[in-house]
Design an enzyme around this catalytic site. Structure first.
Site, mmCIF file in Angstrom:
data_model
loop_
_atom_site.group_PDB
_atom_site.id
_atom_site.type_symbol
_atom_site.label_atom_id
_atom_site.label_comp_id
_atom_site.label_asym_id
_atom_site.label_seq_id
_atom_site.Cartn_x
_atom_site.Cartn_y
_atom_site.Cartn_z
ATOM 1 N N LYS A 146 0.777 -1.143 -0.032
ATOM 2 C CA LYS A 146 -0.056 -0.081 0.128
ATOM 3 C C LYS A 146 1.046 1.238 -0.248
ATOM 4 O O LYS A 146 2.061 1.298 0.447
ATOM 5 C CB LYS A 146 -0.819 0.033 1.163
ATOM 6 C CG LYS A 146 -0.437 0.240 2.322
ATOM 7 C CD LYS A 146 -1.585 0.379 3.489
ATOM 8 C CE LYS A 146 -1.026 0.370 4.904
ATOM 9 N NZ LYS A 146 -2.188 0.855 5.885
ATOM 10 N N SER A 188 -8.581 4.422 -14.648
ATOM 11 C CA SER A 188 -7.365 4.232 -14.059
ATOM 12 C C SER A 188 -6.618 5.306 -12.976
ATOM 13 O O SER A 188 -7.149 6.357 -12.832
ATOM 14 C CB SER A 188 -5.954 3.626 -14.875
ATOM 15 O OG SER A 188 -5.569 4.914 -15.555
ATOM 16 N N TYR A 242 -7.023 0.117 -11.927
ATOM 17 C CA TYR A 242 -5.738 -0.419 -12.419
ATOM 18 C C TYR A 242 -4.726 0.739 -12.485
ATOM 19 O O TYR A 242 -4.953 1.766 -12.496
ATOM 20 C CB TYR A 242 -5.734 -1.212 -13.557
ATOM 21 C CG TYR A 242 -6.253 -0.367 -14.809
ATOM 22 C CD1 TYR A 242 -5.130 0.108 -15.643
ATOM 23 C CD2 TYR A 242 -7.446 -0.141 -15.072
ATOM 24 C CE1 TYR A 242 -5.449 0.824 -16.831
ATOM 25 C CE2 TYR A 242 -7.832 0.466 -16.369
ATOM 26 C CZ TYR A 242 -6.946 1.274 -17.157
ATOM 27 O OH TYR A 242 -7.191 1.735 -18.361
#
Length: 140
Positions: free
Chosen positions: A9, A25, A58
């Site tokens: 993360k 995205s 993504y």
């Protein structure tokens, strides 16, 4: 059985741009991607700490050293420049690997420059003003 575990993360990045006219995205500075071990095209969740929005998209690789975190496409209606966000990737692994896997947690400053890299998702860098959560390591 496969378990879906935290892989990496980017913690408390500052969104630098939001572009509704892009196909979709999140564009992320290449240095941050490398530090987290994330790849272009990888599925990620983006959690907006500022307003509570959460979405899945993504990754697109951004310019190295730019500090760029650009929310693209329809997601730009949910997350705005200046918002604080957490970008999370997951990996599937077997039970044995899941019990010993150490994720990559990348903490950044307001300009999205790396402050610290940790393997403990419940930790926070000293002086960050964040409360830690859980027990160190969190493995059982």
């Amino acid at each position: 059985m496969q378990r879906t575990m935290l892989y990496a993360k980017l913690h408390r990045v500052t969104v630098s741009e939001a572009d509704m006219n892009y196909v979709g995205s999140v564009t992320i500075d290449r240095i941050l991607l490398k530090a987290a071990g994330m790849l272009a095209g990888e599925r990620v969740d983006v959690v907006d700490v500022t307003n509570g929005s959460r979405l899945t998209t993504y990754v697109i690789e951004g310019e190295a050293g730019s500090g760029q975190i650009c929310i693209n496409g329809a997601a730009a209606h949910l997350i705005a420049p200046g918002d604080i966000a957490i970008i999370i990737s997951y990996a599937q692994m077997g039970e044995v690997e899941a019990r010993s896997f150490v994720p990559r947690v990348v903490f950044v400053d307001h300009d999205n420059r790396i402050v610290e890299i940790s393997g403990d998702p419940g930790s926070a860098p000293d002086g960050a003003g964040l409360k830690v959560s859980g027990t160190s390591g969190g493995r059982s």
